[in-house]
Design a protein around this motif. Structure first.
Motif, mmCIF file in Angstrom:
data_model
loop_
_atom_site.group_PDB
_atom_site.id
_atom_site.type_symbol
_atom_site.label_atom_id
_atom_site.label_comp_id
_atom_site.label_asym_id
_atom_site.label_seq_id
_atom_site.Cartn_x
_atom_site.Cartn_y
_atom_site.Cartn_z
ATOM 1 N N UNK A 40 0.826 -1.213 0.000
ATOM 2 C CA UNK A 40 0.000 0.000 0.000
ATOM 3 C C UNK A 40 0.858 1.260 0.000
ATOM 4 N N UNK A 41 1.824 1.309 0.926
ATOM 5 C CA UNK A 41 2.646 2.519 1.016
ATOM 6 C C UNK A 41 3.575 2.671 -0.176
ATOM 7 N N UNK A 42 4.145 1.569 -0.658
ATOM 8 C CA UNK A 42 5.054 1.684 -1.809
ATOM 9 C C UNK A 42 4.308 2.097 -3.068
ATOM 10 N N UNK A 43 3.098 1.574 -3.248
ATOM 11 C CA UNK A 43 2.302 1.961 -4.417
ATOM 12 C C UNK A 43 2.019 3.452 -4.442
ATOM 13 N N UNK A 44 1.804 4.018 -3.246
ATOM 14 C CA UNK A 44 1.434 5.437 -3.155
ATOM 15 C C UNK A 44 2.660 6.346 -3.113
ATOM 16 N N UNK A 45 3.639 5.991 -2.289
ATOM 17 C CA UNK A 45 4.765 6.896 -2.051
ATOM 18 C C UNK A 45 5.827 6.848 -3.132
ATOM 19 N N UNK A 46 5.694 5.937 -4.092
ATOM 20 C CA UNK A 46 6.604 5.925 -5.232
ATOM 21 C C UNK A 46 6.021 6.671 -6.431
ATOM 22 N N UNK A 47 4.834 7.220 -6.263
ATOM 23 C CA UNK A 47 4.189 7.928 -7.370
ATOM 24 C C UNK A 47 4.894 9.247 -7.657
ATOM 25 N N UNK A 48 4.758 9.691 -8.910
ATOM 26 C CA UNK A 48 5.336 10.965 -9.310
ATOM 27 C C UNK A 48 4.333 11.707 -10.174
ATOM 28 N N UNK A 49 4.063 12.953 -9.824
ATOM 29 C CA UNK A 49 3.125 13.789 -10.549
ATOM 30 C C UNK A 49 3.916 14.876 -11.270
ATOM 31 N N UNK A 50 4.198 14.662 -12.536
ATOM 32 C CA UNK A 50 5.071 15.570 -13.272
ATOM 33 C C UNK A 50 6.470 15.508 -12.692
ATOM 34 N N UNK A 51 6.956 16.644 -12.234
ATOM 35 C CA UNK A 51 8.278 16.707 -11.590
ATOM 36 C C UNK A 51 8.201 16.537 -10.078
#
Length: 236
Positions: A40-51
């Protein structure tokens, strides 16, 4: 003779507490590694929104926990060996390490208490920004959709409040599940789910920290008493 018998009793008691301390270090290290690689945390905290990268404040605390667990295992081994050998030098080193480790744990606890609400707040702001871009079709909307859908699929939620959680699936079924009636009754907004995700994990870390702190206080007292007993025995 009585002093010597008391010293031996304290020696074995300190050994037992150090063995428990060593096991606790291993458990904390294992829990920290589990939290670090939790899906759960890795799926969310590895996300990147643009830069912009997802907030990693939570991982800072996890890395501190990993370091604490590893040091605890080393210090526990040192304490066990020092107690069995009745070495004042090893016990003195062990006591010093305990004091330093206890101070670091208190500092980490204060840092965690101060930042516990900020962690969820930063993640919610990151989600809101992605949701706004995805709904309004702003620049880099495809990336924003990917980020939003990852939140929705990982946490089984939709929208930042009860209104968006209910009506977003009606006109944007590419972002949320279509069962808007179920979303309304369950109140599955993502802000609530994010709070639940991080509060549960931080609560687990807090319990572990309190247990370890109690053990460390007992060990510091026992190591001081044992050192005094060894010194008195050598004098007599």
């Amino acid at each position: 003779m009585g002093v010597e018998g008391c010293t031996k009793c304290i020696k074995y008691l300190l050994f037992v507490f150090n063995f428990i301390f060593w096991l606790a270090g291993g458990i904390i290290l294992g829990v920290a590694l589990w939290l670090r690689h939790d899906s759960q945390t890795t799926n969310i905290l590895y996300l990147q929104l643009g830069d912009k990268q997802a907030p990693n404040t939570f991982y800072v605390g996890i890395y501190i926990l990993i370091a604490v667990g590893a040091v605890m295992m080393f210090v526990g081994f040192l304490g066990c060996y020092g107690a069995i050998q009745e070495s004042q030098c090893l016990l003195g080193t062990f006591f010093t390490c305990l004091v330093i480790l206890f101070a670091c744990e208190v500092a980490a606890g204060i840092w965690g208490f101060v930042n516990k609400d900020q962690i969820a707040k930063d993640v919610k702001q990151f989600y809101d920004q992605a949701l706004q871009q995805a709904l309004m079709g702003e620049s880099d909307a495809n990336n924003a959709k990917t980020v939003v859908k990852t939140f929705h699929e990982t946490l089984d939620c939709c929208g930042s409040d009860i209104v968006t959680a209910t009506f977003t699936p009606v006109w944007r079924d590419d972002l949320c599940r279509k069962d808007s009636l179920k979303s309304f009754f369950e109140n599955t907004n993502c802000h609530k789910k994010i709070d639940e995700l991080f509060s549960g994990k931080l609560y687990l870390i807090g319990i572990a920290a309190v247990v370890v702190a109690v053990i460390m206080i007992f060990e510091m007292i026992l190591s001081m008493v044992l050192c005094c007993g060894i010194r008195n025995s050598s004098v007599y």
